[in-house]
Design an enzyme around this catalytic site. Structure first.
Site, short mmCIF file in Angstrom:
data_model
loop_
_atom_site.label_atom_id
_atom_site.label_comp_id
_atom_site.label_asym_id
_atom_site.label_seq_id
_atom_site.Cartn_x
_atom_site.Cartn_y
_atom_site.Cartn_z
N GLY A 125 17.21 -16.01 22.88
CA GLY A 125 16.62 -17.00 21.97
C GLY A 125 15.14 -17.10 22.22
N CYS A 126 14.59 -18.27 21.96
CA CYS A 126 13.16 -18.50 22.13
C CYS A 126 12.77 -18.29 23.58
CB CYS A 126 12.82 -19.91 21.70
SG CYS A 126 11.12 -20.37 22.06
#
Length: 187
Positions: free
Chosen positions: A67-68
């Site tokens: 993810g981020c």
């Protein structure tokens, strides 16, 4: 307006323009990139250790995407003693030395990734790997929560056969746990 704010606005405009695609780009259609790598600070702002090797004797490297990368890197800092250095960047793509603005278009093929340099005498790779699986939902296709696009896909990147075997075994164990919990997935 600050330069950082302008860069973020440009990145958001680029993401909107290209839709945060969940389809991987073909290598021949990827952005051209550049030959020079991004400049990196010599010292980690939080950990106060070097950002680049050579690393102290005995340190190991772990690279993952879940993810981020900003949230993932911050999560790694919360692990018990033994994390020496971290760095965010891009992995598994086609565009040489991509910028953030290029990656968010889904036209570089990269995943947002985190490099972790750790001391295996203080924290085991198994513990870092456990954190990886528990820190995100690998059943989401090309995204995490509201973050959608190929840059938010899950990935483990190995550097030797021992890591490869451990990563594959952990994926299988996690997959079995998901099935036992009634979650259909190809984690």
């Amino acid at each position: 307006m600050a330069a950082c704010s302008v860069a973020v606005l440009l990145a958001l405009e680029a993401w909107r323009a290209f839709g945060g695609s969940t389809s991987m780009i073909r290598p021949e259609d990827a952005l051209p990139g550049r030959s020079a790598p991004m400049e990196v600070s010599e010292q980690h702002y939080v950990l106060k250790n070097p950002m680049r090797g050579p690393w102290p004797t005995g340190m190991q490297k772990f690279v993952f995407a879940n993810g981020c990368f900003w949230g993932s890197e911050k999560g790694i800092w919360r692990l018990p003693y033994g994390i020496f250095s971290t760095a965010v960047g891009y992995a598994a793509g086609f565009t040489p030395n991509p910028s953030y603005e290029e990656v968010v278009t889904s036209r570089s093929g990269h995943a947002e990734a985190v490099q972790v340099i750790f001391d295996p005498l203080k924290i085991d790779l198994v513990d870092v790997l456990r954190w990886f699986w528990e820190a995100h939902d690998p059943t989401q296709h090309m995204g995490q929560g509201n973050d959608v696009g190929t840059q938010y896909r899950s990935g483990l990147y190995y550097f030797d056969e021992d890591q490869k075997e451990l990563f594959l075994a952990s994926r299988q164990a996690y997959q079995e746990a998901l099935r036992a919990a009634g979650v259909a997935s190809d984690a």
